[in-house]
Design a protein around this motif. Structure first.
Motif, mmCIF file in Angstrom:
data_model
loop_
_atom_site.group_PDB
_atom_site.id
_atom_site.type_symbol
_atom_site.label_atom_id
_atom_site.label_comp_id
_atom_site.label_asym_id
_atom_site.label_seq_id
_atom_site.Cartn_x
_atom_site.Cartn_y
_atom_site.Cartn_z
ATOM 1 N N GLN A 26 -5.196 -89.905 63.461
ATOM 2 C CA GLN A 26 -5.949 -89.686 64.695
ATOM 3 C C GLN A 26 -6.842 -90.883 65.003
ATOM 4 O OE1 GLN A 26 -5.250 -87.077 66.549
ATOM 5 N NE2 GLN A 26 -3.962 -86.067 65.027
ATOM 6 N N ARG A 27 -7.569 -91.375 63.994
ATOM 7 C CA ARG A 27 -8.473 -92.501 64.255
ATOM 8 C C ARG A 27 -7.706 -93.805 64.500
ATOM 9 N NH1 ARG A 27 -9.259 -91.073 58.839
ATOM 10 N NH2 ARG A 27 -10.885 -89.643 59.517
ATOM 11 N N ASN B 260 -3.428 -85.149 75.558
ATOM 12 C CA ASN B 260 -4.565 -85.683 74.806
ATOM 13 C C ASN B 260 -4.531 -87.213 74.768
ATOM 14 O OD1 ASN B 260 -5.615 -83.145 74.249
ATOM 15 N ND2 ASN B 260 -4.572 -82.976 72.276
ATOM 16 N N SER C 152 -4.590 -94.011 65.851
ATOM 17 C CA SER C 152 -4.017 -93.872 67.189
ATOM 18 C C SER C 152 -5.084 -94.115 68.250
ATOM 19 C CB SER C 152 -3.413 -92.473 67.374
ATOM 20 O OG SER C 152 -2.446 -92.194 66.394
ATOM 21 N N THR C 153 -6.296 -93.600 68.010
ATOM 22 C CA THR C 153 -7.394 -93.776 68.958
ATOM 23 C C THR C 153 -7.766 -95.249 69.082
ATOM 24 O OG1 THR C 153 -8.246 -91.574 68.422
ATOM 25 C CG2 THR C 153 -9.780 -93.118 69.472
ATOM 26 N N TRP D 216 -7.117 -85.512 69.206
ATOM 27 C CA TRP D 216 -8.527 -85.767 69.504
ATOM 28 C C TRP D 216 -8.841 -85.435 70.960
ATOM 29 C CZ3 TRP D 216 -11.304 -90.533 66.972
ATOM 30 C CH2 TRP D 216 -11.464 -90.279 65.605
ATOM 31 N N LEU E 257 -13.694 -88.384 70.789
ATOM 32 C CA LEU E 257 -13.638 -89.668 71.495
ATOM 33 C C LEU E 257 -15.044 -90.198 71.763
ATOM 34 C CD1 LEU E 257 -10.889 -88.764 74.128
ATOM 35 C CD2 LEU E 257 -10.575 -90.137 72.056
ATOM 36 N N ALA F 156 -7.392 -89.529 76.457
ATOM 37 C CA ALA F 156 -8.104 -90.545 75.684
ATOM 38 C C ALA F 156 -8.066 -91.892 76.393
ATOM 39 C CB ALA F 156 -7.497 -90.658 74.287
ATOM 40 N N TYR G 174 -1.028 -85.976 68.554
ATOM 41 C CA TYR G 174 -2.376 -86.506 68.770
ATOM 42 C C TYR G 174 -3.275 -85.372 69.260
ATOM 43 C CZ TYR G 174 -6.195 -89.448 70.343
ATOM 44 O OH TYR G 174 -7.431 -90.026 70.524
#
Length: 573
Positions: A78-79, A168, A81-82, A31, A36, A172, A29
């Motif tokens: 990434q998006r 990270n 997981s976010t 980001w 964010l 987040a 990860y």
């Protein structure tokens, strides 16, 4: 088999559509705060606008492995997981509201997030819907997917104690916890209602383009294609997909027209072109909002036909504007020459006005007169006075839309329908220009290190009132010459270091000189330079021969003379 499906899905529908896996070889990860913050700002914007408009979150490429029947995220981890990290914070906050306020609805929301999007994870169960890869897997399970708040002050989360991708993930979570906490504080006593609205925006108005295939090679071809040049899927690609879906029986014709448009653009960014068109006929849209506006407005086969027809017509106009050396769409020689000048000024925010004029069949003579006023505005306001062009982008778009809608003046009531005349448009453009006093004062102290701008200004000043030997704009043949040179020696006793720094790039210290003379002049003293200048065919350079000595006063006086001429070249009529 290859491609299984390709579609636009709500984030909630995507996450609730079965288990997902991140391949072990994928990077962790990554980001950080900038990404964010963008994610959060987009979500809050949807919430605050309080509409059903959708936000395009990006693309996700899935490989459905035939051997183990698992669905692996090849692109988009990434998006996704976010989104799970944010959902974990929402789940925790809903649970806190449920416990403190005895709110059953909040408790239901917490349970929905758990059962639909994150999965049941505890000491004995590991039924998460997203399985991370590599070093992130266990950390993500323990601190994101398992229920319960994190103690963000615990020293075990210090950056030096964690692997970079684990930190990270922690950061987040802390970032979104802080944002949601502040969000709730501002919404008291209706925190549940407003938090639920935010939650609904996330799962129902964030849209993904999903592509799924059971061929791993095809998955990576799609991934590389969607991320060509390191960019995400472009608005133009999204629009193309949307148009072709809406074209129905005209699919073949629509595809052919689209390809013609791309060919006509001559390597111009299609997204920028489409935005110029959109802002010439519709409500102003920033690039990030363009697809949302297009998708909302282009909803029928008739809309598609009109859009494609206009884009095909204007694609050649756009190429003529941005590549005027290679494309001559207009018959009027003076108009084509003016487009070349606009290219040297690196101007483009005015393009919607030209599009609107072309669509409404104004004559080329009228377009040329309007463009002349725009050129004057750009020189006075942007080049010389240093005003920000972005502010005028909206003004230009409003003028263009008013031309397209036949409602003048801009922003007037639609009932006052009037097709503006050329003089109406010119009057509006003149009203946006800085005053003569401000322009001449700024010109007197103007300096720039942009050779294209310097050549443009000096060439215009030199050519003013000259009918015979005019300077051609060829950077290979005509160079910018510093009279006071970049490196000074003992021959330049009139200038100390401070003077040299102050006056080197002043327009009054610059002239134009042929390449062969420029190389010979270089760092010579002024008297020696004059021997070279008098051989030049450029009037402003030959005029330097009559000057006895080169001083700060001479530079100031010469630039003041230029300013007086500039007021006549770029007048505010």
């Amino acid at each position: 088999m290859g491609m299984l499906n390709s579609t636009l899905l709500k984030l909630g529908s995507f996450l609730g559509n079965g288990k997902l896996y991140i391949p072990e070889y994928q990077r962790g990860y990554s980001w950080e705060e900038m990404q964010l913050d963008d994610f959060w700002i987009d979500l809050v914007q949807i919430y605050e606008e309080n509409t059903r408009d959708e936000h395009f979150l990006g693309q996700v490429v899935i490989h459905k492995n035939k051997e183990d029947s698992k669905r692996y995220i090849i692109d988009g981890q990434q998006r996704i997981s976010t989104a799970i990290i944010l959902l974990d914070i929402l789940r925790t906050k809903f649970k806190e509201i449920a416990d403190s306020k005895n709110n059953n609805d909040a408790n239901d929301d917490a349970e929905d997030i758990n059962t639909r999007y994150i999965g049941r994870v505890s000491e004995t169960k590991k039924e998460q819907y997203l399985s991370m890869g590599g070093v992130d897997k266990e950390f993500f399970i323990k601190y994101i997917q398992a229920r319960g708040p994190i103690n963000y002050n615990d020293k075990k989360f210090e950056k030096k104690r964690l692997k970079p991708s684990n930190y990270n993930i922690f950061y987040a979570s802390k970032f979104f916890e802080d944002k949601i906490s502040k969000f709730i504080t501002k919404k008291t006593p209706n925190e549940y209602i407003e938090l639920n609205k935010l939650y609904q925006c996330l799962i129902n108005q964030f849209i993904l383009m999903t592509v799924e295939t059971d061929d791993i090679n095809e998955a990576y071809i799609i991934f590389e294609s969607l991320n060509a040049r390191g960019k995400a899927l472009e608005t133009a690609d999204l629009l193309k997909n949307h148009i072709l879906r809406k074209a129905h029986n005209d699919l073949s014709s629509a595809t052919e027209t689209w390809n013609t448009i791309i060919d006509n653009l001559d390597n111009i960014d299609p997204t920028k072109f489409i935005r110029y068109y959109w802002n010439s006929t519709k409500k102003f849209a920033r690039e990030k909002d363009l697809f949302k506006s297009l998708r909302k407005d282009i909803s029928s086969q008739s809309d598609v036909n009109t859009l494609l027809s206009n884009l095909r017509s204007l694609s050649k106009v756009c190429a003529a504007i941005l590549h005027p050396d290679d494309n001559k769409e207009f018959d009027l020689t003076e108009l084509n020459e003016r487009l070349l000048e606009m290219q040297k000024l690196d101007a483009s925010s005015y393009i919607p006005i030209i599009f609107a004029l072309r669509l409404q069949n104004y004559s080329e003579e009228d377009i040329n007169e309007v463009l002349k006023a725009i050129e004057t505005l750009i020189v006075r306001n942007f080049v010389v006075s240093g005003l920000v062009a972005n502010k005028y982008e909206l003004e230009f778009a409003q003028i263009a839309k008013s031309i397209s809608d036949k409602t003048w003046p801009p922003n007037s009531d639609s009932s006052s329908s009037k097709m503006p005349t050329k003089d109406d448009i010119l009057k509006k453009l003149y009203s946006l220009m800085v005053s003569d006093e401000e322009f001449i004062n700024n010109f007197r102290i103007f300096n720039s290190k942009k050779n294209a701008v310097i050549r443009y200004l000096l060439r215009k000043i030199n050519n003013f009132d000259i009918n015979e030997t005019k300077i051609v704009d060829d950077s290979n043949r005509v160079h910018v010459e510093h009279i006071l040179p970049k490196k000074i020696n003992d021959e330049w006793i009139n200038f100390n270091d401070e003077d040299h720094e102050t006056y080197l790039w002043r327009l009054g210290n610059l002239t134009l000189l042929g390449q062969e003379y420029n190389n010979r002049a270089k760092n010579k003293g002024f008297d020696k330079k004059k021997e070279i200048y008098k051989k030049s065919e450029i009037k402003m350079t030959r005029d330097l021969v009559s000057i006895d000595d080169w001083t700060t006063f001479t530079i100031v006086k010469r630039q003041e003379d230029f300013a007086e001429i500039a007021l006549r070249i770029w007048p505010r009529n």
